[in-house]
Design a protein around this motif. Structure first.
Motif, PDB file in Angstrom:
ATOM      1  N   TRP A  10       0.831  -1.196   0.000  1.00 40.72           N
ATOM      2  CA  TRP A  10       0.000   0.000   0.000  1.00 40.72           C
ATOM      3  C   TRP A  10       0.876   1.261   0.000  1.00 40.72           C
ATOM      4  O   TRP A  10       2.094   1.191   0.058  1.00 40.72           O
ATOM      5  CB  TRP A  10      -0.913  -0.010   1.223  1.00 40.72           C
ATOM      6  N   ALA A  11       0.219   2.415  -0.024  1.00 41.77           N
ATOM      7  CA  ALA A  11       0.896   3.713   0.086  1.00 41.77           C
ATOM      8  C   ALA A  11      -0.048   4.708   0.755  1.00 41.77           C
ATOM      9  O   ALA A  11      -1.269   4.579   0.658  1.00 41.77           O
ATOM     10  CB  ALA A  11       1.317   4.234  -1.292  1.00 41.77           C
ATOM     11  N   THR A  12       0.528   5.693   1.418  1.00 44.50           N
ATOM     12  CA  THR A  12      -0.268   6.684   2.144  1.00 44.50           C
ATOM     13  C   THR A  12      -1.118   7.539   1.212  1.00 44.50           C
ATOM     14  O   THR A  12      -2.180   8.023   1.609  1.00 44.50           O
ATOM     15  CB  THR A  12       0.628   7.604   2.990  1.00 44.50           C
ATOM     16  N   TRP A  13      -0.670   7.750  -0.017  1.00 42.39           N
ATOM     17  CA  TRP A  13      -1.363   8.621  -0.959  1.00 42.39           C
ATOM     18  C   TRP A  13      -2.459   7.902  -1.752  1.00 42.39           C
ATOM     19  O   TRP A  13      -3.167   8.512  -2.540  1.00 42.39           O
ATOM     20  CB  TRP A  13      -0.363   9.229  -1.945  1.00 42.39           C
ATOM     21  N   CYS A  14      -2.634   6.612  -1.534  1.00 44.62           N
ATOM     22  CA  CYS A  14      -3.537   5.772  -2.325  1.00 44.62           C
ATOM     23  C   CYS A  14      -4.919   5.705  -1.673  1.00 44.62           C
ATOM     24  O   CYS A  14      -5.061   5.130  -0.592  1.00 44.62           O
ATOM     25  CB  CYS A  14      -2.903   4.383  -2.433  1.00 44.62           C
ATOM     26  N   PRO A  15      -5.976   6.289  -2.300  1.00 44.82           N
ATOM     27  CA  PRO A  15      -7.309   6.269  -1.689  1.00 44.82           C
ATOM     28  C   PRO A  15      -7.847   4.870  -1.369  1.00 44.82           C
ATOM     29  O   PRO A  15      -8.355   4.662  -0.263  1.00 44.82           O
ATOM     30  CB  PRO A  15      -8.191   7.011  -2.700  1.00 44.82           C
ATOM     31  N   PRO A  16      -7.754   3.875  -2.279  1.00 40.70           N
ATOM     32  CA  PRO A  16      -8.262   2.544  -1.901  1.00 40.70           C
ATOM     33  C   PRO A  16      -7.469   1.932  -0.744  1.00 40.70           C
ATOM     34  O   PRO A  16      -8.021   1.187   0.061  1.00 40.70           O
ATOM     35  CB  PRO A  16      -8.115   1.699  -3.164  1.00 40.70           C
ATOM     36  N   CYS A  17      -6.181   2.270  -0.653  1.00 44.52           N
ATOM     37  CA  CYS A  17      -5.356   1.780   0.459  1.00 44.52           C
ATOM     38  C   CYS A  17      -5.871   2.361   1.770  1.00 44.52           C
ATOM     39  O   CYS A  17      -6.038   1.643   2.759  1.00 44.52           O
ATOM     40  CB  CYS A  17      -3.892   2.165   0.273  1.00 44.52           C
ATOM     41  N   ARG A  18      -6.101   3.654   1.770  1.00 49.58           N
ATOM     42  CA  ARG A  18      -6.579   4.329   2.988  1.00 49.58           C
ATOM     43  C   ARG A  18      -7.944   3.786   3.403  1.00 49.58           C
ATOM     44  O   ARG A  18      -8.226   3.651   4.590  1.00 49.58           O
ATOM     45  CB  ARG A  18      -6.651   5.831   2.758  1.00 49.58           C
ATOM     46  N   LYS A  19      -8.764   3.445   2.420  1.00 50.10           N
ATOM     47  CA  LYS A  19     -10.093   2.924   2.711  1.00 50.10           C
ATOM     48  C   LYS A  19     -10.019   1.541   3.353  1.00 50.10           C
ATOM     49  O   LYS A  19     -10.828   1.213   4.224  1.00 50.10           O
ATOM     50  CB  LYS A  19     -10.934   2.874   1.434  1.00 50.10           C
ATOM     51  N   GLU A  20      -9.062   0.701   2.946  1.00 52.53           N
ATOM     52  CA  GLU A  20      -8.995  -0.658   3.470  1.00 52.53           C
ATOM     53  C   GLU A  20      -8.273  -0.754   4.818  1.00 52.53           C
ATOM     54  O   GLU A  20      -8.422  -1.750   5.522  1.00 52.53           O
ATOM     55  CB  GLU A  20      -8.339  -1.605   2.462  1.00 52.53           C
ATOM     56  N   ASP A  57       4.345 -20.665   1.331  1.00 55.14           N
ATOM     57  CA  ASP A  57       4.049 -20.505  -0.090  1.00 55.14           C
ATOM     58  C   ASP A  57       3.036 -19.386  -0.303  1.00 55.14           C
ATOM     59  O   ASP A  57       2.072 -19.268   0.459  1.00 55.14           O
ATOM     60  CB  ASP A  57       3.457 -21.795  -0.674  1.00 55.14           C
ATOM     61  N   ILE A  58       3.224 -18.605  -1.346  1.00 57.87           N
ATOM     62  CA  ILE A  58       2.218 -17.617  -1.741  1.00 57.87           C
ATOM     63  C   ILE A  58       1.096 -18.392  -2.418  1.00 57.87           C
ATOM     64  O   ILE A  58       1.324 -19.054  -3.428  1.00 57.87           O
ATOM     65  CB  ILE A  58       2.796 -16.547  -2.690  1.00 57.87           C
ATOM     66  N   VAL A  59      -0.102 -18.309  -1.850  1.00 56.74           N
ATOM     67  CA  VAL A  59      -1.208 -19.108  -2.375  1.00 56.74           C
ATOM     68  C   VAL A  59      -2.355 -18.280  -2.946  1.00 56.74           C
ATOM     69  O   VAL A  59      -3.250 -18.826  -3.584  1.00 56.74           O
ATOM     70  CB  VAL A  59      -1.746 -20.084  -1.303  1.00 56.74           C
ATOM     71  N   ALA A  60      -2.363 -16.975  -2.716  1.00 54.22           N
ATOM     72  CA  ALA A  60      -3.430 -16.138  -3.262  1.00 54.22           C
ATOM     73  C   ALA A  60      -2.959 -14.696  -3.358  1.00 54.22           C
ATOM     74  O   ALA A  60      -2.037 -14.280  -2.657  1.00 54.22           O
ATOM     75  CB  ALA A  60      -4.691 -16.225  -2.399  1.00 54.22           C
ATOM     76  N   ARG A  61      -3.617 -13.963  -4.251  1.00 47.68           N
ATOM     77  CA  ARG A  61      -3.338 -12.529  -4.423  1.00 47.68           C
ATOM     78  C   ARG A  61      -4.668 -11.827  -4.655  1.00 47.68           C
ATOM     79  O   ARG A  61      -5.522 -12.310  -5.398  1.00 47.68           O
ATOM     80  CB  ARG A  61      -2.427 -12.320  -5.631  1.00 47.68           C
ATOM     81  N   HIS A  62      -4.833 -10.685  -4.005  1.00 48.14           N
ATOM     82  CA  HIS A  62      -6.016  -9.854  -4.195  1.00 48.14           C
ATOM     83  C   HIS A  62      -5.547  -8.467  -4.607  1.00 48.14           C
ATOM     84  O   HIS A  62      -4.812  -7.821  -3.859  1.00 48.14           O
ATOM     85  CB  HIS A  62      -6.829  -9.774  -2.897  1.00 48.14           C
ATOM     86  N   VAL A  63      -5.991  -8.012  -5.771  1.00 53.26           N
ATOM     87  CA  VAL A  63      -5.632  -6.688  -6.256  1.00 53.26           C
ATOM     88  C   VAL A  63      -6.814  -5.765  -6.002  1.00 53.26           C
ATOM     89  O   VAL A  63      -7.939  -6.059  -6.388  1.00 53.26           O
ATOM     90  CB  VAL A  63      -5.289  -6.710  -7.759  1.00 53.26           C
ATOM     91  N   GLY A  64      -6.547  -4.659  -5.316  1.00 56.28           N
ATOM     92  CA  GLY A  64      -7.604  -3.715  -4.966  1.00 56.28           C
ATOM     93  C   GLY A  64      -7.860  -3.756  -3.476  1.00 56.28           C
ATOM     94  O   GLY A  64      -7.274  -4.567  -2.747  1.00 56.28           O
ATOM     95  N   GLY A  65      -8.726  -2.877  -3.017  1.00 52.34           N
ATOM     96  CA  GLY A  65      -9.057  -2.830  -1.600  1.00 52.34           C
ATOM     97  C   GLY A  65      -9.643  -4.155  -1.140  1.00 52.34           C
ATOM     98  O   GLY A  65     -10.333  -4.842  -1.885  1.00 52.34           O
ATOM     99  N   VAL A  66      -9.349  -4.511   0.100  1.00 54.63           N
ATOM    100  CA  VAL A  66      -9.777  -5.801   0.626  1.00 54.63           C
ATOM    101  C   VAL A  66     -10.554  -5.592   1.925  1.00 54.63           C
ATOM    102  O   VAL A  66     -10.311  -4.628   2.648  1.00 54.63           O
ATOM    103  CB  VAL A  66      -8.542  -6.725   0.830  1.00 54.63           C
ATOM    104  N   THR A  67     -11.483  -6.494   2.189  1.00 62.76           N
ATOM    105  CA  THR A  67     -12.263  -6.454   3.426  1.00 62.76           C
ATOM    106  C   THR A  67     -11.867  -7.637   4.301  1.00 62.76           C
ATOM    107  O   THR A  67     -11.247  -8.593   3.828  1.00 62.76           O
ATOM    108  CB  THR A  67     -13.776  -6.540   3.137  1.00 62.76           C
ATOM    109  N   GLY A  68     -12.290  -7.606   5.543  1.00 67.87           N
ATOM    110  CA  GLY A  68     -12.053  -8.716   6.437  1.00 67.87           C
ATOM    111  C   GLY A  68     -12.690 -10.004   5.929  1.00 67.87           C
ATOM    112  O   GLY A  68     -12.106 -11.086   6.041  1.00 67.87           O
TER     113      GLY A  68
END
Length: 170
Positions: free
Chosen positions: A65-75, A148-159
């Protein structure tokens, strides 16, 4: 009636039409497979060194993530609540900030303002190659207890999505 390939093709076509911002806004989860356990080591914003291999036996979410990223701040509130809810479970979260303009101290203050109780790191984006393709931020990877890396989610994520990632990877 669309089935199989055509149903999947329709979904891919919508993603292509929505473009990168669609991926960032709505999120895309995919199963990922690597040949060997991944290892990553970094110093968090509080000066503590963490090594991913030391987390064997735990599920670990790597949230980029990054501080300037709106979807990051939302998640971030979702991630903070998830971490609190699972603090005694074998589930961990690491927050990897790719901010280049902020210092580690500024990122630490930012994380504190969101009550993040999990390790937060200021990382060089180049150091993230070990995780594979990162098409945008936020991106969250799931590392299983074997490393092992078993999954990837691109975009904001919820619990709920984090829980689903673990369930689908068992």
């Amino acid at each position: 009636m669309r089935t199989g390939f055509w149903k999947e093709f329709g979904s891919l076509r919508r993603i292509r039409v929505w473009g990168f911002s669609g991926l960032m806004l709505f999120g895309v989860m995919s199963q990922v497979s690597v040949a060997a356990p991944v290892d990553f080591s970094a110093t968090d914003v509080n000066g503590h060194v963490h090594q991913l291999s030391a987390e064997r036996g735990n599920w670990v979410f790597i949230n980029i993530w990054a501080t300037w990223c709106p979807p990051c701040r939302k998640e971030l509130p979702e991630l903070a609540a998830f971490a609190r809810a699972h603090k005694s479970d074998p589930i961990k979260i690491w927050g990897l900030s790719v901010d280049t303009e902020q210092s580690a101290d500024e990122i630490a203050l930012f994380a504190q303002s969101f009550n993040l109780s999990y390790p937060v790191f200021k990382v060089d984006p180049q150091s993230l190659r070990v995780f594979g393709n990162i098409p945008g931020i936020p991106t969250t990877f799931l590392v299983n207890p074997a490393g092992d890396i078993v999954a990837r989610h691109v975009g904001g994520v919820t619990g709920q999505e984090l829980t689903r990632m673990i369930q689908q990877s068992q």
